[in-house]
Design an enzyme around this catalytic site. Structure first.
Site, mmCIF file in Angstrom:
data_model
loop_
_atom_site.group_PDB
_atom_site.id
_atom_site.type_symbol
_atom_site.label_atom_id
_atom_site.label_comp_id
_atom_site.label_asym_id
_atom_site.label_seq_id
_atom_site.Cartn_x
_atom_site.Cartn_y
_atom_site.Cartn_z
ATOM 1 N N ASN A 47 -9.945 0.161 -0.279
ATOM 2 C CA ASN A 47 -8.488 0.228 -0.209
ATOM 3 C C ASN A 47 -7.904 -0.314 -1.513
ATOM 4 O OD1 ASN A 47 -5.766 -0.116 0.277
ATOM 5 N ND2 ASN A 47 -6.027 -1.013 2.310
ATOM 6 N N CYS A 69 0.810 -1.229 0.000
ATOM 7 C CA CYS A 69 0.000 0.000 0.000
ATOM 8 C C CYS A 69 0.843 1.280 0.000
ATOM 9 C CB CYS A 69 -0.951 0.014 1.189
ATOM 10 S SG CYS A 69 -2.144 -1.324 1.126
ATOM 11 N N HIS A 109 -3.321 7.592 2.286
ATOM 12 C CA HIS A 109 -3.702 6.277 1.779
ATOM 13 C C HIS A 109 -5.104 5.966 2.315
ATOM 14 C CE1 HIS A 109 -3.870 2.116 0.877
ATOM 15 N NE2 HIS A 109 -3.668 1.704 2.118
HETATM 16 O O1 UT7 Z 1 -3.566 -0.622 3.784
HETATM 17 C C1 UT7 Z 1 -3.235 -1.004 5.086
HETATM 18 C C2 UT7 Z 1 -3.909 -2.273 5.356
HETATM 19 N N1 UT7 Z 1 -5.071 -2.361 6.108
HETATM 20 C C3 UT7 Z 1 -5.578 -1.542 7.037
HETATM 21 O O2 UT7 Z 1 -5.158 -0.458 7.275
HETATM 22 C C4 UT7 Z 1 -6.724 -2.101 7.825
HETATM 23 C C5 UT7 Z 1 -6.591 -1.792 9.285
HETATM 24 N N2 UT7 Z 1 -7.665 -2.376 10.093
HETATM 25 C C6 UT7 Z 1 -8.949 -2.041 9.973
HETATM 26 O O3 UT7 Z 1 -9.303 -1.233 9.139
HETATM 27 C C7 UT7 Z 1 -9.932 -2.644 10.965
HETATM 28 O O4 UT7 Z 1 -9.229 -3.304 11.987
HETATM 29 C C8 UT7 Z 1 -10.941 -3.601 10.304
HETATM 30 C C9 UT7 Z 1 -11.909 -2.815 9.459
HETATM 31 C C10 UT7 Z 1 -10.208 -4.625 9.472
HETATM 32 C C11 UT7 Z 1 -11.750 -4.321 11.392
HETATM 33 O O5 UT7 Z 1 -12.391 -3.399 12.251
HETATM 34 P P1 UT7 Z 1 -12.339 -3.593 13.833
HETATM 35 O O6 UT7 Z 1 -13.157 -2.531 14.402
HETATM 36 O O7 UT7 Z 1 -10.897 -3.670 14.225
HETATM 37 O O8 UT7 Z 1 -13.069 -4.966 14.019
HETATM 38 P P2 UT7 Z 1 -12.536 -6.330 14.644
HETATM 39 O O9 UT7 Z 1 -11.502 -6.959 13.777
HETATM 40 O O10 UT7 Z 1 -12.193 -6.110 16.092
HETATM 41 O O11 UT7 Z 1 -13.841 -7.213 14.594
HETATM 42 C C12 UT7 Z 1 -14.984 -6.926 15.393
HETATM 43 C C13 UT7 Z 1 -16.042 -7.985 15.125
HETATM 44 C C14 UT7 Z 1 -15.513 -9.404 15.217
HETATM 45 O O12 UT7 Z 1 -16.522 -10.205 15.776
HETATM 46 P P3 UT7 Z 1 -16.442 -10.639 17.314
HETATM 47 O O13 UT7 Z 1 -15.156 -11.425 17.451
HETATM 48 O O14 UT7 Z 1 -16.441 -9.373 18.089
HETATM 49 O O15 UT7 Z 1 -17.665 -11.485 17.482
HETATM 50 C C15 UT7 Z 1 -15.321 -9.805 13.774
HETATM 51 O O16 UT7 Z 1 -15.430 -11.199 13.574
HETATM 52 O O17 UT7 Z 1 -16.536 -7.827 13.786
HETATM 53 C C16 UT7 Z 1 -16.465 -9.086 13.110
HETATM 54 N N3 UT7 Z 1 -16.233 -8.815 11.696
HETATM 55 C C17 UT7 Z 1 -17.227 -8.581 10.827
HETATM 56 N N4 UT7 Z 1 -18.556 -8.542 10.983
HETATM 57 C C18 UT7 Z 1 -19.309 -8.258 9.904
HETATM 58 C C19 UT7 Z 1 -15.049 -8.746 11.030
HETATM 59 N N5 UT7 Z 1 -15.268 -8.472 9.739
HETATM 60 C C20 UT7 Z 1 -16.612 -8.365 9.580
HETATM 61 C C21 UT7 Z 1 -17.433 -8.092 8.484
HETATM 62 N N6 UT7 Z 1 -18.766 -8.038 8.686
HETATM 63 N N7 UT7 Z 1 -16.951 -7.855 7.250
#
Ligand code: UT7
Length: 323
Positions: free
Chosen positions: A280, A113, A250
């Site tokens: 992204n 990225c 980004h």
């Molecule tokens: O280019 C650089 C690369 N990437 C990034 O910069 C991404 C950086 N990270 C992020 O943007 C965020 O961490 C995410 C968007 C990937 C995730 O958001 P979060 O607020 O950190 O969520 P989380 O991973 O803590 O997940 C919360 C809950 C989980 O369920 P439980 O364990 O609380 O029951 C996940 O399983 O949300 C669940 N979850 C989803 N639910 C519905 C994860 N993905 C999804 C989804 N739809 N697509």
């Protein structure tokens, strides 16, 4: 002193729109979750047979037209991509051929990225060293090809697209009033490999693999690293946040954009955000966002623009340029 001036820019998005609602039919997710956690509403994806080089060539043609330059005048083609058409040759050489070029050099830069910021540093240094006068820099990605479409934690985040700059050597006075690239700052930390990587490759699995990410951990590092890169860039130039006209980050997640802006005291109206409609797009995200802000008249000649990115590796960096 020699400065690298951006004399043309362009962008290209594939036609197919993939909405959150459509994704919610493929994996257990919802429009509401994706919007709330990322700010993404939709992204573009390539159709069968459409490749990174196709997007790159379209963006390159737009940038060349904007610069009123013929491809034959390009000395160097740099393609920042993590999704090359083939393992080799470099997608840059494919682009070179499709543009009808019979001279110059072409290679790819792989910094995921952060690819466009890394590519900008490469282009700027080639120009400043006098080894190239005119450089075509492209960030192009088909991230949809690296998705595990059964993994809801990653497949909702990424999109496809391309953006390009034509950079050319120009005269500057060595002050911040100069137009062109004022500085670039690059960083990496390979110890963080496991937080964001693709689980395949020619010398490991002999397959392409799928993107794997520990999202929460990436998020945690992102704001800190990006803020540090920006501070390094501003400090080197002797500038402050108050001097910046446009912040073009980004586009990974709206919450990362907001967090970085808050931490650095950047007013939200100075931040260009396109993550809602692009997702992204990895190395294409910065030039795609810039293209949007140029098209709607926000970025104007003479404006001070701050670019930043962070990605797998980890790699991260920032660049300051006067448009
Ligand atoms: O280019 C650089 C690369 N990437 C990034 O910069 C991404 C950086 N990270 C992020 O943007 C965020 O961490 C995410 C968007 C990937 C995730 O958001 P979060 O607020 O950190 O969520 P989380 O991973 O803590 O997940 C919360 C809950 C989980 O369920 P439980 O364990 O609380 O029951 C996940 O399983 O949300 C669940 N979850 C989803 N639910 C519905 C994860 N993905 C999804 C989804 N739809 N697509």
């Amino acid at each position: 002193m020699i400065r690298s001036l951006v004399i043309g820019s362009g962008a290209y998005l594939p036609e197919t729109v993939l909405t959150n609602t459509e994704l919610s039919r493929r994996v257990d997710t919802s429009d509401e979750w994706i919007r709330e956690r990322t700010g993404i509403r939709e992204r573009r994806v390539v159709r069968d047979g459409e490749m990174t080089s196709h997007l790159a060539v379209q963006a390159a043609r737009a940038a060349l037209a904007d610069a009123a330059l013929d491809a034959g005048e390009i000395d160097l083609v740099v393609v920042a991509t993590t999704t090359p058409d083939e393992t080799f040759p470099a997608t840059a050489t494919t682009v070179q051929a499709r543009l009808g070029m019979s001279r110059g050099a072409a290679f790819d830069v792989q910094a995921v990225c952060s690819g466009f910021i890394y590519g900008l540093a490469v282009a700027d240094n080639f120009i400043k060293a006098g080894q190239a006068r005119t450089v075509l820099l492209i960030g192009a990605e088909t991230m949809s090809r690296l998705m595990d479409w059964t993994d809801r934690t990653t497949c909702v985040l990424f999109g496809d697209g391309a953006g390009a700059f034509v950079l050319q050597a120009g005269e500057g006075h060595g002050t911040n009033a100069d137009r062109g690239v004022l500085n670039t700052k690059l960083f990496s930390d390979g110890r963080l490999h496991d937080l964001l990587y693709v689980d395949g490759g020619p010398s490991s699995t002999r397959t392409t693999g799928y993107l794997r990410m520990q999202g929460k951990e990436v998020f945690r590092h992102a704001v800190t690293n990006i803020a540090a890169a920006i501070e390094a860039s501003l400090a080197e130039a002797g500038l402050t946040i108050a001097d910046i006209d446009w912040f073009i980050p980004h586009q990974a997640n709206q919450r990362i954009l907001d967090g970085t802006a808050r931490r650095l005291g950047i007013p939200p109206e100075r931040v260009v955000s396109t993550v809602a409609v692009h997702g992204n797009t990895s190395s294409a995200s910065v030039p795609l966002a810039l293209a949007t802000a140029l098209a709607d008249g926000r970025v104007k000649p003479g404006d001070l623009v701050l670019l930043e990115a962070m990605g797998g590796g980890f790699t991260w960096g920032a660049a300051l340029l006067r448009w």
